[in-house]
Design an enzyme around this catalytic site. Structure first.
Site, PDB file in Angstrom:
ATOM      1  N   CYS A   1      60.441  26.543  63.217  1.00 19.50           N
ATOM      2  CA  CYS A   1      59.051  27.355  61.787  1.00 19.50           C
ATOM      3  C   CYS A   1      59.431  28.183  60.676  1.00 19.50           C
ATOM      4  O   CYS A   1      59.748  27.531  59.986  1.00 19.50           O
ATOM      5  CB  CYS A   1      58.465  28.192  62.812  1.00 19.50           C
ATOM      6  SG  CYS A   1      57.275  26.993  63.310  1.00 19.50           S
TER       7      CYS A   1
ATOM      8  N   ARG B   1      52.587  20.728  63.380  1.00 17.59           N
ATOM      9  CA  ARG B   1      53.264  20.463  62.741  1.00 17.59           C
ATOM     10  C   ARG B   1      52.273  19.380  61.366  1.00 17.59           C
ATOM     11  O   ARG B   1      53.292  18.332  61.108  1.00 17.59           O
ATOM     12  CB  ARG B   1      54.879  19.897  62.207  1.00 17.59           C
ATOM     13  CG  ARG B   1      55.336  21.386  62.601  1.00 17.59           C
ATOM     14  CD  ARG B   1      56.361  20.929  62.916  1.00 17.59           C
ATOM     15  NE  ARG B   1      57.275  21.985  64.223  1.00 17.59           N
ATOM     16  CZ  ARG B   1      57.464  22.931  64.467  1.00 17.59           C
ATOM     17  NH1 ARG B   1      57.452  23.539  62.962  1.00 17.59           N
ATOM     18  NH2 ARG B   1      57.798  23.631  65.110  1.00 17.59           N
TER      19      ARG B   1
HETATM   20  C1  BEZ Z   1      59.264  26.145  67.073  1.00 16.16           C
HETATM   21  O1  BEZ Z   1      61.197  26.488  67.121  1.00 16.16           O
HETATM   22  O2  BEZ Z   1      59.238  26.460  65.866  1.00 16.16           O
HETATM   23  C2  BEZ Z   1      58.922  25.987  68.280  1.00 16.16           C
HETATM   24  C3  BEZ Z   1      59.494  25.439  69.343  1.00 16.16           C
HETATM   25  C4  BEZ Z   1      58.139  24.761  69.765  1.00 16.16           C
HETATM   26  C5  BEZ Z   1      56.824  24.543  70.092  1.00 16.16           C
HETATM   27  C6  BEZ Z   1      56.470  25.734  68.987  1.00 16.16           C
HETATM   28  C7  BEZ Z   1      57.394  26.431  68.333  1.00 16.16           C
END
Ligand code: BEZ
Length: 241
Positions: A58, A141
């Protein structure tokens, strides 16, 4: 019945489709309160969700979107982010990004577009951003492209582990604007300057005409006609200089 079906009913899940009016909501954001979509009338909006603040994928996405914000603005498009986190978490995360994080040559990145706090999941549920088969409490997402009349024009979903491709998000925006402006469709992997597609003939007469009138069309067959569309012409119409 699948567990995810039960959960979807339980959480009051709805999923706007292409052609639907964007569901309305009022929300607190890092840039103050917004009334959606009415505050954005006359503009394209990319409304996107992410799973959680202070997570690495993110963070990389927010930095990239913030870096590209001006480029999207020149195509009359505003960005609005969302996660199921609170306002103070959002503020702390965005401050950390600016102060500490470097990614892909970007640093000192200030996120100036609104990030919605959605602890109640009100917005996430309206937009089908909670997909229980993937995660029960974090948004996937999602990317909603909403046009100046507040109509949903495209939707892309990615799973939690997959960072989005921002070149594709920008390409899709410009392609839809080109379709609207020039009444054409865009073929696979289209970019400004590539040939565009003329909508398929809807009658035998038009089919015949397409094959005999070669003025500005190139028809491989009656249903597959392209024409040139100059890159400068596209950019002049769409991109603010
Ligand atoms: C992230 O790194 O943004 C992420 C990865 C896996 C699950 C939720 C967020």
């Amino acid at each position: 019945m699948e567990t995810s079906d039960i959960s979807q009913k339980e959480i009051g899940f709805s999923m706007p489709r292409i052609g639907d009016k964007a569901p309305e909501f009022k929300a607190i954001t890092t840039q103050g309160e917004i009334n959606f979509p009415s505050d954005y009338k006359g503009k394209w909006v990319i409304l996107f969700s992410h799973p959680a603040d202070f997570t690495p994928v993110c963070t990389s996405e927010f930095m990239t979107f913030a870096h590209l914000e001006e480029k999207f603005a020149k195509a009359n498009c505003k960005l609005v982010g969302l996660s199921v986190d609170g306002l103070y978490s959002h503020i702390a995360w965005l401050r950390t990004i600016k102060d500490k994080i470097e990614f892909n040559g970007m640093k000192d990145i200030e996120v100036k577009f609104p990030l919605i706090e959605d602890i109640t999941m009100n917005v996430a549920k309206k937009y089908g951003m909670i997909q229980p088969g993937e995660h029960k409490t974090q948004a996937v997402r999602a990317v909603f492209f909403i046009d100046p009349e507040s109509t949903v024009r495209a939707v892309i979903y990615y799973p939690l582990s997959l960072g989005r491709n921002f070149d594709e998000i920008y390409r899709a925006l410009i392609a839809m604007q080109t379709s609207d402006k020039f009444n054409v469709a865009t073929p696979a992997d289209w970019e400004p300057g590539n040939d565009v597609i003329i909508s398929p003939a809807g009658s035998c007469g038009v089919a015949e005409e397409r094959m005999t009138n070669t003025d500005d069309l190139e028809c491989k067959d009656w249903f597959f006609c392209t024409k040139k569309l100059n890159k400068e012409k596209v950019l002049d119409e769409i991109i603010e200089s």
